[in-house]
Design a protein around this motif. Sequence first.
Motif, short mmCIF file in Angstrom:
data_model
loop_
_atom_site.label_atom_id
_atom_site.label_comp_id
_atom_site.label_asym_id
_atom_site.label_seq_id
_atom_site.Cartn_x
_atom_site.Cartn_y
_atom_site.Cartn_z
N GLY A 35 0.51 -1.20 0.18
CA GLY A 35 -0.22 -0.19 -0.37
C GLY A 35 0.80 1.37 -0.26
O GLY A 35 0.61 2.20 -0.58
N CYS A 36 2.24 1.18 0.50
CA CYS A 36 2.64 2.54 1.13
C CYS A 36 3.13 2.71 0.00
O CYS A 36 3.25 3.91 -0.93
N LEU A 37 4.09 1.64 -0.78
CA LEU A 37 4.53 1.64 -2.16
C LEU A 37 3.49 1.81 -3.77
O LEU A 37 4.06 2.88 -4.44
N SER A 43 -5.04 1.21 -3.96
CA SER A 43 -3.88 1.13 -5.70
C SER A 43 -4.35 -0.59 -5.72
O SER A 43 -4.13 -0.80 -6.87
N VAL A 44 -3.51 -0.41 -4.44
CA VAL A 44 -3.04 -2.00 -4.38
C VAL A 44 -4.51 -3.09 -4.76
O VAL A 44 -4.03 -3.66 -6.01
N LEU A 45 -5.97 -2.61 -3.63
CA LEU A 45 -6.89 -3.39 -4.42
C LEU A 45 -7.05 -3.27 -5.50
O LEU A 45 -8.48 -3.73 -6.31
N ASP A 46 -7.23 -1.48 -6.20
CA ASP A 46 -7.49 -2.02 -7.87
C ASP A 46 -6.48 -2.59 -8.44
O ASP A 46 -7.12 -3.40 -9.97
N ASP A 47 -5.13 -2.72 -8.47
CA ASP A 47 -4.07 -3.90 -9.02
C ASP A 47 -4.66 -5.49 -9.13
O ASP A 47 -5.21 -6.05 -10.48
N PHE A 62 -4.29 -11.32 -4.58
CA PHE A 62 -4.86 -10.50 -4.00
C PHE A 62 -2.89 -11.16 -3.52
O PHE A 62 -2.29 -10.19 -3.30
N PHE A 63 -2.57 -11.86 -3.22
CA PHE A 63 -1.50 -12.47 -2.42
C PHE A 63 0.00 -12.17 -3.62
O PHE A 63 0.75 -11.72 -3.14
N THR A 64 -0.83 -11.93 -4.83
CA THR A 64 -0.10 -11.76 -6.13
C THR A 64 0.25 -9.90 -6.09
O THR A 64 1.22 -9.86 -6.11
N ALA A 65 -0.42 -9.69 -5.56
CA ALA A 65 -0.63 -8.26 -5.32
C ALA A 65 0.23 -7.43 -4.47
O ALA A 65 0.98 -6.56 -4.88
N ILE A 66 0.47 -8.16 -3.63
CA ILE A 66 1.64 -7.28 -2.21
C ILE A 66 2.56 -8.95 -2.09
O ILE A 66 3.79 -8.27 -1.26
N GLY A 67 2.72 -9.71 -3.25
CA GLY A 67 4.18 -10.23 -3.92
C GLY A 67 4.27 -11.49 -2.62
O GLY A 67 5.51 -11.39 -2.23
#
Length: 446
Positions: A35-37, A43-47, A62-67
């Motif tokens: 979220g900070c990045l 923005s993370v949820l939009d991704d 979601f796991f993919t979006a946060i690495g």
Amino acid sequence: MGKNNDTKQGRFRLIFGPIFMMTFTPVFALTICAGCLRGSLASVLDDVSRSSNDSGSPLVKFFTAIGLAQGLGSPTAWTIFVVFVASQLIVLKCVPGGEEEGVTATGRTPVYKTNGLASFFLTTTGYVLLSIVFGLFPATILYDNLLEILWVAEIASIVLCLWLAVRKTSKPQTGTGTESANEQISLLLKFYWGREVHPSVMGFELKQVTNCRFGMMIWPLIMISCMAKQWEIYGYISNSMATAAFLQFAYLTKFFHWESGYMRTLDMMHDRAGYYICWGCMFYVPSIYPSPAMYLVRNPNSLPTLVVAALVVSGLLCVGLNYQADWQKQEVRKSDGRCLIWGEPPKVIRAKYTDENNVEHSQILLVSGWWGISRHFHYIPEILASLIWTLPCLFESGLPYFYVIYLTMLLIDRTDRDDRRCLNKYKSYWKKYTEAVPYKMIPYIY
């Protein structure tokens, strides 16, 4: 009733707490970091919503979006991780500095290399020169690959902690990190809390490497990378970013100047080297501690000059108070009380305690200066400093403020742990000390 409550609390701390922390904390930390990045959690949820992997479940997206769905990690991330660790081991071993014996509650006495400040300046200056001046790699490399690097750190820390849990040692070290001296504990507890207080690996003191030369040393490099990324995106570095980064650099300069003092803290003297400590420093520190700088990359603020000045002055004051409080205790013990605190001879309690070999020792408990105000006064300016260097983020999002909240909870828990340990160690002398200094941290409140 009280005994049953203590048993339930101990069971939660030793078993259910570790299971919860190991499953929940990595996901939460990566979410905060992502979220900070990206500038916001939205923005993370939009991704996630825009993910092209239509066949995957929302959880996988979601796991993919946060690495958190990278398998064994990217080659770039592994290269960065290995180069950074190798460079820090070389710097720790080769940069001139003295050696100082640490303090241990039991087992082997560690010997630390005291070249922290020189290593800090060499590492940060080297990163700037190699990336910006000589162009060997982009200065934004840590920011651009941070989630991948964290996943590599997750894998490496788990492997390290498993090895520490099963490797043979010449003499078990009990420590007090688990609040228990029982060595017949399950593999889970050995993995989470650790087995050794001061493990040495290939001549290196492992906790100095993980705590100081990995976690605390990669923190300033991430901030440099964040500033470079903001410059890349906007063509300037905002005064909000400069203020937050300057104060964090001031704190880190104090930390590495005081590194030998850190070796006498609860983390180093009593906590075992396990997931709690090693994973925390290798994964949690780089994912959460630089979060204000990460957030400010895409959320630059232009602060009034007077606000910047007020933040810088108050932040430096807090860093200075934190250092002076630690210095007072060390100076009194180093001089055996033959010094001045605030212009007067210190008031002390000369406590006695017996170690595991039934040998009696003595220790000075300081009742003057900042230590006469509260038993852990030095935590107050540390928390305030973290708040001050986060304030340039303003208040549109709570993401960058998580570190302040986490640090407050951590230090409150640490005051309780330290009080229990000191009562068990010093017994009647500690009761005498608590009568003289009744407040744990905040005078008249706590």
